[in-house]
Motif scaffolding. Structure first.
Motif, PDB file in Angstrom:
ATOM      1  N   UNK A  20       0.825  -1.207   0.000  1.00 16.93           N
ATOM      2  CA  UNK A  20       0.000   0.000   0.000  1.00 16.93           C
ATOM      3  C   UNK A  20       0.854   1.249   0.000  1.00 16.93           C
ATOM      4  N   UNK A  21       1.922   1.260   0.804  1.00 15.36           N
ATOM      5  CA  UNK A  21       2.836   2.410   0.841  1.00 15.36           C
ATOM      6  C   UNK A  21       3.535   2.576  -0.505  1.00 15.36           C
ATOM      7  N   UNK A  22       3.907   1.479  -1.126  1.00 16.69           N
ATOM      8  CA  UNK A  22       4.577   1.537  -2.426  1.00 16.69           C
ATOM      9  C   UNK A  22       3.634   2.064  -3.511  1.00 16.69           C
ATOM     10  N   UNK A  23       2.428   1.534  -3.598  1.00 12.83           N
ATOM     11  CA  UNK A  23       1.475   1.933  -4.644  1.00 12.83           C
ATOM     12  C   UNK A  23       1.045   3.389  -4.518  1.00 12.83           C
ATOM     13  N   UNK A  24       1.031   3.921  -3.309  1.00 12.97           N
ATOM     14  CA  UNK A  24       0.625   5.304  -3.101  1.00 12.97           C
ATOM     15  C   UNK A  24       1.661   6.308  -3.610  1.00 12.97           C
ATOM     16  N   UNK A  25       2.834   5.855  -3.961  1.00  9.56           N
ATOM     17  CA  UNK A  25       3.871   6.759  -4.464  1.00  9.56           C
ATOM     18  C   UNK A  25       3.703   7.075  -5.949  1.00  9.56           C
ATOM     19  N   UNK A  26       2.668   6.532  -6.586  1.00  8.23           N
ATOM     20  CA  UNK A  26       2.437   6.737  -8.012  1.00  8.23           C
ATOM     21  C   UNK A  26       1.051   7.336  -8.232  1.00  8.23           C
ATOM     22  N   UNK A  27       0.902   8.087  -9.323  1.00  6.79           N
ATOM     23  CA  UNK A  27      -0.405   8.595  -9.717  1.00  6.79           C
ATOM     24  C   UNK A  27      -1.255   7.401 -10.135  1.00  6.79           C
ATOM     25  N   UNK A  28      -2.476   7.328  -9.612  1.00  9.25           N
ATOM     26  CA  UNK A  28      -3.370   6.206  -9.858  1.00  9.25           C
ATOM     27  C   UNK A  28      -4.628   6.682 -10.582  1.00  9.25           C
ATOM     28  N   UNK A  29      -4.941   6.098 -11.742  1.00 13.24           N
ATOM     29  CA  UNK A  29      -6.219   6.432 -12.381  1.00 13.24           C
ATOM     30  C   UNK A  29      -7.350   5.771 -11.596  1.00 13.24           C
ATOM     31  N   UNK A  30      -8.375   6.564 -11.244  1.00 12.51           N
ATOM     32  CA  UNK A  30      -9.420   5.955 -10.418  1.00 12.51           C
ATOM     33  C   UNK A  30     -10.825   6.087 -10.974  1.00 12.51           C
ATOM     34  N   UNK A  31     -11.038   6.961 -11.966  1.00 13.50           N
ATOM     35  CA  UNK A  31     -12.366   7.020 -12.578  1.00 13.50           C
ATOM     36  C   UNK A  31     -12.316   7.836 -13.863  1.00 13.50           C
ATOM     37  N   UNK A  32     -13.335   7.667 -14.687  1.00 12.72           N
ATOM     38  CA  UNK A  32     -13.460   8.445 -15.912  1.00 12.72           C
ATOM     39  C   UNK A  32     -14.081   9.801 -15.588  1.00 12.72           C
ATOM     40  N   UNK A  33     -13.651  10.826 -16.293  1.00 14.59           N
ATOM     41  CA  UNK A  33     -14.173  12.177 -16.055  1.00 14.59           C
ATOM     42  C   UNK A  33     -15.685  12.242 -16.228  1.00 14.59           C
ATOM     43  N   UNK A  34     -16.202  11.492 -17.171  1.00 13.57           N
ATOM     44  CA  UNK A  34     -17.647  11.565 -17.450  1.00 13.57           C
ATOM     45  C   UNK A  34     -18.500  11.023 -16.304  1.00 13.57           C
ATOM     46  N   UNK A  35     -17.895  10.269 -15.387  1.00 12.69           N
ATOM     47  CA  UNK A  35     -18.655   9.722 -14.271  1.00 12.69           C
ATOM     48  C   UNK A  35     -19.048  10.798 -13.255  1.00 12.69           C
ATOM     49  N   UNK A  36     -18.348  11.913 -13.255  1.00 15.56           N
ATOM     50  CA  UNK A  36     -18.710  13.055 -12.402  1.00 15.56           C
ATOM     51  C   UNK A  36     -18.602  14.330 -13.232  1.00 15.56           C
ATOM     52  N   UNK A  37     -19.232  14.318 -14.386  1.00 18.60           N
ATOM     53  CA  UNK A  37     -19.072  15.426 -15.330  1.00 18.60           C
ATOM     54  C   UNK A  37     -19.847  16.680 -14.935  1.00 18.60           C
ATOM     55  N   UNK A  38     -20.869  16.536 -14.139  1.00 18.34           N
ATOM     56  CA  UNK A  38     -21.722  17.670 -13.797  1.00 18.34           C
ATOM     57  C   UNK A  38     -21.265  18.394 -12.531  1.00 18.34           C
ATOM     58  N   UNK A  39     -20.982  19.703 -12.625  1.00 17.88           N
ATOM     59  CA  UNK A  39     -20.661  20.451 -11.402  1.00 17.88           C
ATOM     60  C   UNK A  39     -21.831  20.402 -10.415  1.00 17.88           C
ATOM     61  N   UNK A  40     -21.520  20.267  -9.146  1.00  9.45           N
ATOM     62  CA  UNK A  40     -22.507  20.162  -8.077  1.00  9.45           C
ATOM     63  C   UNK A  40     -23.421  18.946  -8.229  1.00  9.45           C
ATOM     64  N   UNK A  41     -22.968  17.940  -8.982  1.00  8.03           N
ATOM     65  CA  UNK A  41     -23.742  16.712  -9.148  1.00  8.03           C
ATOM     66  C   UNK A  41     -23.577  15.812  -7.935  1.00  8.03           C
ATOM     67  N   UNK A  42     -24.213  14.678  -8.011  1.00  2.89           N
ATOM     68  CA  UNK A  42     -24.168  13.723  -6.900  1.00  2.89           C
ATOM     69  C   UNK A  42     -22.746  13.196  -6.703  1.00  2.89           C
TER      70      UNK A  42
END
Length: 161
Positions: A20-42
């Motif tokens: 866990x300490x090792x993996x946190x030292x790298x940038x991790x992709x965690x979701x697509x932008x379109x999944x939270x595309x709306x400002x002030x969305x859920x």
């Protein structure tokens, strides 16, 4: 063949584990932008490297990746209101911005500085090529977002399923 202890050592990525300490030292992709595309969305509930987190896009379009639970009574911010550049806990109304700073404490007097002492765990994020990336490691070891060739192609060349 690995022993159960060796397997756990290599595969467990929760906070406080060696991998866990090792993996946190790298940038991790965690979701697509379109999944939270709306400002002030859920807000969206996600789990990254063994941590329960909330992702949301604020009024100004900035993405926040914060601890799922409010530090006050551990209520899930998944049920919170995403409003006016922050996410507000539905239990007592504490409001946090994308950086984890407390913006509002309705139960405190206006001249109180208590909100300046409260922080929610938050991780830096960047958006590139329709993907949202997080850095979850120590600030002093944070590097640049990887510059991968596919991240610079025109949008009409990108297919995300």
């Amino acid at each position: 063949m690995l022993s159960p202890e060796e397997n756990d050592y290599l595969t467990q990525t929760d906070p406080g584990t060696p991998m866990g300490a090792f993996m946190r030292r790298f940038w991790t992709p965690f979701m697509l932008s379109r999944e939270i595309s709306e400002p002030d969305g859920a807000p969206v509930r996600i789990r990254v490297l063994g941590e329960s987190l909330i992702a949301f896009r604020d009024t100004e379009g900035r993405v926040g990746l914060v601890d799922e639970f409010c530090p006050h009574r551990r209520v899930s911010l998944f049920f919170g209101r995403n409003e006016a550049c922050g996410i507000r806990c539905v239990y007592h109304g504490w409001k946090f911005d994308v950086d984890g700073n407390c913006q509002d404490l309705p139960s405190e007097p206006a001249d109180s500085n208590f909100k300046d002492k409260i922080r929610l765990k938050a991780y830096p994020v960047q958006e590139k090529a329709g993907i949202i990336w997080a850095y979850m490691g120590p600030k002093e070891l944070k590097g640049e977002l990887p510059q991968l060739e596919w991240m610079d192609v025109p949008d009409d060349y990108i297919y995300q399923s």
